[in-house]
Scaffold this motif. Structure first.
Motif, PDB file in Angstrom:
ATOM      1  N   VAL A  51     -16.491  -2.192   1.235  1.00  0.00           N
ATOM      2  CA  VAL A  51     -17.871  -2.355   0.754  1.00  0.00           C
ATOM      3  C   VAL A  51     -18.053  -1.687  -0.608  1.00  0.00           C
ATOM      4  O   VAL A  51     -18.592  -2.288  -1.540  1.00  0.00           O
ATOM      5  CB  VAL A  51     -18.872  -1.799   1.788  1.00  0.00           C
ATOM      6  CG1 VAL A  51     -20.285  -1.744   1.217  1.00  0.00           C
ATOM      7  CG2 VAL A  51     -18.839  -2.653   3.055  1.00  0.00           C
ATOM      8  N   ASN A  52     -17.619  -0.438  -0.745  1.00  0.00           N
ATOM      9  CA  ASN A  52     -17.845   0.282  -2.001  1.00  0.00           C
ATOM     10  C   ASN A  52     -17.098  -0.321  -3.178  1.00  0.00           C
ATOM     11  O   ASN A  52     -17.603  -0.324  -4.305  1.00  0.00           O
ATOM     12  CB  ASN A  52     -17.494   1.758  -1.841  1.00  0.00           C
ATOM     13  CG  ASN A  52     -18.560   2.526  -1.095  1.00  0.00           C
ATOM     14  OD1 ASN A  52     -19.687   2.058  -0.917  1.00  0.00           O
ATOM     15  ND2 ASN A  52     -18.217   3.714  -0.628  1.00  0.00           N
ATOM     16  N   VAL A  62     -21.567   4.095  -6.303  1.00  0.00           N
ATOM     17  CA  VAL A  62     -21.344   4.099  -4.858  1.00  0.00           C
ATOM     18  C   VAL A  62     -21.477   5.517  -4.334  1.00  0.00           C
ATOM     19  O   VAL A  62     -21.345   6.480  -5.083  1.00  0.00           O
ATOM     20  CB  VAL A  62     -19.956   3.529  -4.479  1.00  0.00           C
ATOM     21  CG1 VAL A  62     -19.814   2.091  -4.919  1.00  0.00           C
ATOM     22  CG2 VAL A  62     -18.838   4.368  -5.047  1.00  0.00           C
ATOM     23  N   THR A  63     -21.718   5.610  -3.032  1.00  0.00           N
ATOM     24  CA  THR A  63     -21.804   6.907  -2.369  1.00  0.00           C
ATOM     25  C   THR A  63     -20.745   6.960  -1.292  1.00  0.00           C
ATOM     26  O   THR A  63     -20.699   6.102  -0.418  1.00  0.00           O
ATOM     27  CB  THR A  63     -23.202   7.085  -1.729  1.00  0.00           C
ATOM     28  OG1 THR A  63     -24.180   6.994  -2.741  1.00  0.00           O
ATOM     29  CG2 THR A  63     -23.318   8.416  -1.027  1.00  0.00           C
ATOM     30  N   THR A  81     -15.800 -10.523   6.881  1.00  0.00           N
ATOM     31  CA  THR A  81     -16.785 -11.006   5.907  1.00  0.00           C
ATOM     32  C   THR A  81     -16.811 -10.109   4.673  1.00  0.00           C
ATOM     33  O   THR A  81     -16.794 -10.598   3.536  1.00  0.00           O
ATOM     34  CB  THR A  81     -18.186 -11.077   6.552  1.00  0.00           C
ATOM     35  OG1 THR A  81     -18.139 -12.009   7.633  1.00  0.00           O
ATOM     36  CG2 THR A  81     -19.240 -11.495   5.548  1.00  0.00           C
ATOM     37  N   GLU A  82     -16.862  -8.808   4.891  1.00  0.00           N
ATOM     38  CA  GLU A  82     -16.915  -7.870   3.759  1.00  0.00           C
ATOM     39  C   GLU A  82     -15.625  -7.906   2.940  1.00  0.00           C
ATOM     40  O   GLU A  82     -15.653  -7.756   1.726  1.00  0.00           O
ATOM     41  CB  GLU A  82     -17.208  -6.448   4.249  1.00  0.00           C
ATOM     42  CG  GLU A  82     -18.593  -6.260   4.822  1.00  0.00           C
ATOM     43  CD  GLU A  82     -19.735  -6.538   3.847  1.00  0.00           C
ATOM     44  OE1 GLU A  82     -19.520  -6.511   2.609  1.00  0.00           O
ATOM     45  OE2 GLU A  82     -20.850  -6.792   4.327  1.00  0.00           O
ATOM     46  N   ALA A  89     -15.849 -10.416  -5.291  1.00  0.00           N
ATOM     47  CA  ALA A  89     -16.358  -9.518  -6.330  1.00  0.00           C
ATOM     48  C   ALA A  89     -15.335  -9.298  -7.438  1.00  0.00           C
ATOM     49  O   ALA A  89     -15.684  -9.262  -8.622  1.00  0.00           O
ATOM     50  CB  ALA A  89     -16.763  -8.178  -5.722  1.00  0.00           C
ATOM     51  N   TRP A  90     -14.058  -9.186  -7.045  1.00  0.00           N
ATOM     52  CA  TRP A  90     -13.016  -8.960  -8.046  1.00  0.00           C
ATOM     53  C   TRP A  90     -12.536 -10.251  -8.696  1.00  0.00           C
ATOM     54  O   TRP A  90     -11.722 -10.214  -9.620  1.00  0.00           O
ATOM     55  CB  TRP A  90     -11.855  -8.161  -7.447  1.00  0.00           C
ATOM     56  CG  TRP A  90     -12.243  -6.731  -7.283  1.00  0.00           C
ATOM     57  CD1 TRP A  90     -12.773  -6.134  -6.188  1.00  0.00           C
ATOM     58  CD2 TRP A  90     -12.208  -5.724  -8.296  1.00  0.00           C
ATOM     59  NE1 TRP A  90     -13.059  -4.821  -6.447  1.00  0.00           N
ATOM     60  CE2 TRP A  90     -12.717  -4.537  -7.735  1.00  0.00           C
ATOM     61  CE3 TRP A  90     -11.794  -5.696  -9.633  1.00  0.00           C
ATOM     62  CZ2 TRP A  90     -12.820  -3.344  -8.451  1.00  0.00           C
ATOM     63  CZ3 TRP A  90     -11.886  -4.509 -10.334  1.00  0.00           C
ATOM     64  CH2 TRP A  90     -12.404  -3.363  -9.754  1.00  0.00           C
TER      65      TRP A  90
END
Length: 189
Positions: A51-52, A62-63, A81-82, A89-90
């Motif tokens: 996720v991050n 991000v945390t 899914t993530e 994203a990449w």
């Protein structure tokens, strides 16, 4: 890295997702090659990575301090899914440009760190739960290069353990595992 990060993530992801899909709830408290992590802990960590690093691809902050339990109903499907979202994203060419504002490293290195976690933790989870694991062969050269580059700092920060001596004639995966502080011959105790 000559190959785009998303291509390498797309090659690695299904192998780790397949391992995670086979982890049963009664295996969540088993030990892993990551000393202080049980299977549950490592799954939650890997979920956070997936996720991050989506946000890091977009140069968002991000945390890492939050430690929610992601292993609730449907967690295997959500992880898949993530992971798909991570690859997506990449896949934006802009994700590989410049320096990460949150990590202070070149974006290609940041993307490769996600690839390293996905691959090495895929192995960690597989051996912890008695599953076979064969990484995508095309990711290993890039991961060897990255692990060698990051090793001194990663060891200082406790991200990698001390290198485990591994016969240089062994295949690439055992040598990578040794570089990251894992014993390639690890078995659950």
């Amino acid at each position: 890295m000559a190959t785009q990060t998303s291509d390498l993530l797309a090659a690695a992801a299904p192998r780790t997702v397949a391992v995670i899909r086979q982890i049963s709830d009664d295996q969540l408290d088993l030990p892993t090659p990551c000393q202080d992590y049980r299977v549950r802990d490592l799954l939650n960590h890997l979920y956070e990575v997936v996720v991050n690093f989506q946000a890091l691809a977009r140069r968002s902050s991000v945390t890492w301090a939050d430690k929610p339990d992601h292993l609730t109903d449907g967690w295997r499907d959500r992880f898949e899914t993530e992971t798909g979202r991570l690859v997506e994203a990449w896949s934006d060419p802009a994700s590989e440009e410049g320096v990460s504002p949150g990590m202070g490293m070149p974006q290609p290195v940041v993307g490769a760190m996600a690839l390293l976690d996905l691959t090495v933790h895929g192995w960690d989870l597989a051996v912890a739960t008695g599953q076979p694991y064969e990484p995508a062969p095309e990711v290993l050269p890039a991961l060897h290069e990255l692990a060698a580059q990051l090793a001194p700092t990663a060891r200082q920060m406790g991200v990698f353990g001390e290198a485990v001596p591994v016969d240089g004639t062994l295949p690439e995966l055992p040598r990578l595992l040794g570089m990251t502080g894992r014993d390639p011959a690890w078995t659950p105790r």
